[in-house]
Design a protein around this motif. Structure first.
Motif, mmCIF file in Angstrom:
data_model
loop_
_atom_site.group_PDB
_atom_site.id
_atom_site.type_symbol
_atom_site.label_atom_id
_atom_site.label_comp_id
_atom_site.label_asym_id
_atom_site.label_seq_id
_atom_site.Cartn_x
_atom_site.Cartn_y
_atom_site.Cartn_z
ATOM 1 N N LEU A 108 0.819 -1.223 0.000
ATOM 2 C CA LEU A 108 0.000 0.000 0.000
ATOM 3 C C LEU A 108 0.844 1.261 0.000
ATOM 4 O O LEU A 108 0.604 2.182 -0.788
ATOM 5 C CB LEU A 108 -0.931 0.005 1.211
ATOM 6 N N ALA A 109 1.831 1.347 0.878
ATOM 7 C CA ALA A 109 2.620 2.565 1.034
ATOM 8 C C ALA A 109 3.279 2.975 -0.277
ATOM 9 O O ALA A 109 3.964 2.177 -0.914
ATOM 10 C CB ALA A 109 3.675 2.368 2.112
ATOM 11 N N TYR A 110 3.022 4.201 -0.694
ATOM 12 C CA TYR A 110 3.596 4.814 -1.888
ATOM 13 C C TYR A 110 3.132 4.163 -3.191
ATOM 14 O O TYR A 110 3.738 4.380 -4.245
ATOM 15 C CB TYR A 110 5.135 4.810 -1.824
ATOM 16 N N SER A 111 2.068 3.395 -3.137
ATOM 17 C CA SER A 111 1.574 2.748 -4.363
ATOM 18 C C SER A 111 0.713 3.711 -5.170
ATOM 19 O O SER A 111 0.187 4.699 -4.647
ATOM 20 C CB SER A 111 0.764 1.498 -4.019
ATOM 21 N N VAL A 112 0.560 3.435 -6.444
ATOM 22 C CA VAL A 112 -0.295 4.232 -7.317
ATOM 23 C C VAL A 112 -1.735 4.127 -6.831
ATOM 24 O O VAL A 112 -2.278 3.034 -6.693
ATOM 25 C CB VAL A 112 -0.188 3.743 -8.778
ATOM 26 N N GLY A 113 -2.351 5.280 -6.570
ATOM 27 C CA GLY A 113 -3.742 5.306 -6.125
ATOM 28 C C GLY A 113 -3.942 4.919 -4.674
ATOM 29 O O GLY A 113 -5.080 4.834 -4.215
ATOM 30 N N GLY A 114 -2.855 4.686 -3.942
ATOM 31 C CA GLY A 114 -2.981 4.245 -2.556
ATOM 32 C C GLY A 114 -3.164 5.362 -1.550
ATOM 33 O O GLY A 114 -3.520 5.121 -0.391
ATOM 34 N N ASN A 115 -2.921 6.615 -1.991
ATOM 35 C CA ASN A 115 -3.035 7.777 -1.096
ATOM 36 C C ASN A 115 -2.214 7.604 0.170
ATOM 37 O O ASN A 115 -2.636 7.983 1.264
ATOM 38 C CB ASN A 115 -4.509 8.047 -0.741
ATOM 39 N N GLY A 117 1.477 8.205 0.103
ATOM 40 C CA GLY A 117 2.804 8.590 -0.358
ATOM 41 C C GLY A 117 2.874 8.608 -1.876
ATOM 42 O O GLY A 117 2.117 7.898 -2.555
ATOM 43 N N HIS A 118 3.759 9.438 -2.416
ATOM 44 C CA HIS A 118 3.861 9.582 -3.871
ATOM 45 C C HIS A 118 4.557 8.364 -4.473
ATOM 46 O O HIS A 118 5.617 7.947 -3.992
ATOM 47 C CB HIS A 118 4.642 10.844 -4.229
ATOM 48 N N PRO A 119 3.995 7.821 -5.557
ATOM 49 C CA PRO A 119 4.587 6.617 -6.181
ATOM 50 C C PRO A 119 6.027 6.795 -6.657
ATOM 51 O O PRO A 119 6.747 5.802 -6.787
ATOM 52 C CB PRO A 119 3.647 6.344 -7.364
ATOM 53 N N ARG A 120 6.451 8.024 -6.895
ATOM 54 C CA ARG A 120 7.837 8.210 -7.337
ATOM 55 C C ARG A 120 8.839 7.821 -6.249
ATOM 56 O O ARG A 120 10.021 7.631 -6.533
ATOM 57 C CB ARG A 120 8.091 9.649 -7.789
ATOM 58 N N TYR A 121 8.346 7.680 -5.014
ATOM 59 C CA TYR A 121 9.220 7.318 -3.905
ATOM 60 C C TYR A 121 8.965 5.911 -3.371
ATOM 61 O O TYR A 121 9.475 5.555 -2.317
ATOM 62 C CB TYR A 121 9.063 8.319 -2.759
ATOM 63 N N MET A 122 8.218 5.101 -4.112
ATOM 64 C CA MET A 122 7.892 3.772 -3.604
ATOM 65 C C MET A 122 9.144 2.911 -3.426
ATOM 66 O O MET A 122 9.211 2.069 -2.527
ATOM 67 C CB MET A 122 6.904 3.066 -4.524
ATOM 68 N N ASN A 123 10.138 3.114 -4.257
ATOM 69 C CA ASN A 123 11.350 2.289 -4.191
ATOM 70 C C ASN A 123 12.136 2.510 -2.897
ATOM 71 O O ASN A 123 12.857 1.620 -2.445
ATOM 72 C CB ASN A 123 12.243 2.547 -5.401
ATOM 73 N N VAL A 124 11.996 3.686 -2.301
ATOM 74 C CA VAL A 124 12.721 3.969 -1.054
ATOM 75 C C VAL A 124 11.793 4.140 0.145
ATOM 76 O O VAL A 124 12.208 3.975 1.291
ATOM 77 C CB VAL A 124 13.614 5.227 -1.192
ATOM 78 N N GLY A 125 10.525 4.472 -0.113
ATOM 79 C CA GLY A 125 9.602 4.744 0.985
ATOM 80 C C GLY A 125 8.865 3.531 1.514
ATOM 81 O O GLY A 125 8.479 3.489 2.684
ATOM 82 N N ASN A 126 8.682 2.530 0.672
ATOM 83 C CA ASN A 126 7.959 1.325 1.084
ATOM 84 C C ASN A 126 8.948 0.335 1.697
ATOM 85 O O ASN A 126 9.870 -0.138 1.023
ATOM 86 C CB ASN A 126 7.247 0.704 -0.125
ATOM 87 N N VAL A 127 8.761 0.015 2.968
ATOM 88 C CA VAL A 127 9.735 -0.823 3.680
ATOM 89 C C VAL A 127 9.857 -2.214 3.062
ATOM 90 O O VAL A 127 10.929 -2.830 3.069
ATOM 91 C CB VAL A 127 9.366 -0.923 5.179
ATOM 92 N N ASN A 128 8.780 -2.705 2.464
ATOM 93 C CA ASN A 128 8.824 -4.025 1.838
ATOM 94 C C ASN A 128 9.615 -3.996 0.528
ATOM 95 O O ASN A 128 10.282 -4.977 0.178
ATOM 96 C CB ASN A 128 7.404 -4.534 1.604
ATOM 97 N N MET A 129 9.536 -2.874 -0.185
ATOM 98 C CA MET A 129 10.390 -2.714 -1.356
ATOM 99 C C MET A 129 11.853 -2.690 -0.939
ATOM 100 O O MET A 129 12.713 -3.304 -1.588
ATOM 101 C CB MET A 129 10.043 -1.425 -2.110
#
Length: 300
Positions: A108-115, A117-129
């Protein structure tokens, strides 16, 4: 191309020039996009692929359930069938499963449409990534073989073939390449433009797509080069390309690839590449990493 990014890039190139340092402008990617845990293509491009997942031209089997991004509806997962896993293990590749640290809605975190966090930061913001793209995890090769990366690569390499895909994806990429060629013209310390860093295999687990992946990649390269030479003012910038994975395969792997059809470049692609080579505007780039495969290749 974003004006702020343009300013930062050119300031960096200029700073290197002032110190007498040459630069190589590489369109870098790892896992193709932030929405897949890496970087490269803009997040909105993979989001668009997901939005129109069922509308891929010449793909009657494509459905809205095909994954191009990681999200709660499209969990990050491997696309590797057992037979391919066993083959990769023969060559020393130990592909690990996707890891999750937060089991409750991990994508969910930083995913597209997830509200969230911005998806451009999903690679560093999502702990599972981060569990799958940290330095140690990269060595396991998990992300490039996820369904998300495999679907994006397969579709992107073919995007020049179809008007709707070309307008949505390919033309944006070519515009970016054209800009980098302008940077080469402006700054004498820019050596060349590399079209794609370590392009991944595409289409796993579809066997036909896998076997055609290298053909698709080099057809894609040829299409980009044709766009550059058909411009009102054709570029004089040298362009570098990489083979699948950015590596040079050991002879036995090359022979196997040729036997199963993976080594089959199209005649139009060969003609275009040859034309650029004759103009001294083509560079073959490759990477060598310590491994059983590369070490045996050096021995051969």
């Amino acid at each position: 191309v974003d004006s702020g990014w343009v300013s930062r890039l050119e300031a960096t190139v200029k700073a290197f020039a002032e110190e007498g340092v040459y630069v190589f402008l590489d369109i870098h990617q790892d896992a193709l996009a932030t929405t897949n845990g890496g970087e490269g293509l803009p997040w909105w491009m993979t989001a668009k692929m997901q939005e129109i997942a069922a509308l891929v031209p010449d793909c009657p089997s494509c459905t809205p359930f095909d994954s191009y991004i990681a999200s709660p509806q499209h969990p990050l997962e491997l696309a590797v069938p057992d037979w391919l896993q066993e083959t990769l293990e023969m060559f020393g590749a130990d592909i690990q499963p996707v890891r999750t640290l937060d089991a409750e809605n991990p994508w969910l975190a930083y995913s597209v449409g997830g509200n969230a966090g911005h998806p451009r930061y999903m690679n560093v913001g999502n702990v599972n990534m981060r569990a799958n793209n940290n330095d140690v995890a990269w060595n396991h090769g998990t992300l490039p073989l996820t369904r998300q990366v495999q679907n994006v690569a397969w579709r992107f390499y073919r995007s020049h073939q179809f008007p709707t895909e070309k307008a949505a994806f390919f033309d944006h990429y070519v515009s970016f390449v054209r800009y980098l060629c302008i940077v080469w013209e402006r700054y004498s310390n820019v050596i060349a433009i590399e079209l794609f860093n370590e392009p991944p295999l595409g289409g796993v687990p579809d066997v036909a797509a896998i076997l055609h992946s290298r053909t698709d990649l080099f057809n894609f390269y040829a299409a980009v080069l044709q766009e550059l030479e058909h411009a009102e003012v054709p570029t004089k910038a040298p362009v570098a390309i990489e083979d699948l994975g950015g590596t040079s395969l050991q002879p036995v792997v090359q022979a196997i690839s040729a036997a199963v059809g993976l080594d089959d470049l199209s005649s139009p692609a060969i003609e275009t590449l040859s034309r650029w080579a004759q103009k001294d505007q083509l560079i073959i780039s490759f990477h060598w990493y310590p491994s059983r495969s590369t070490e045996s290749s050096l021995e051969d």
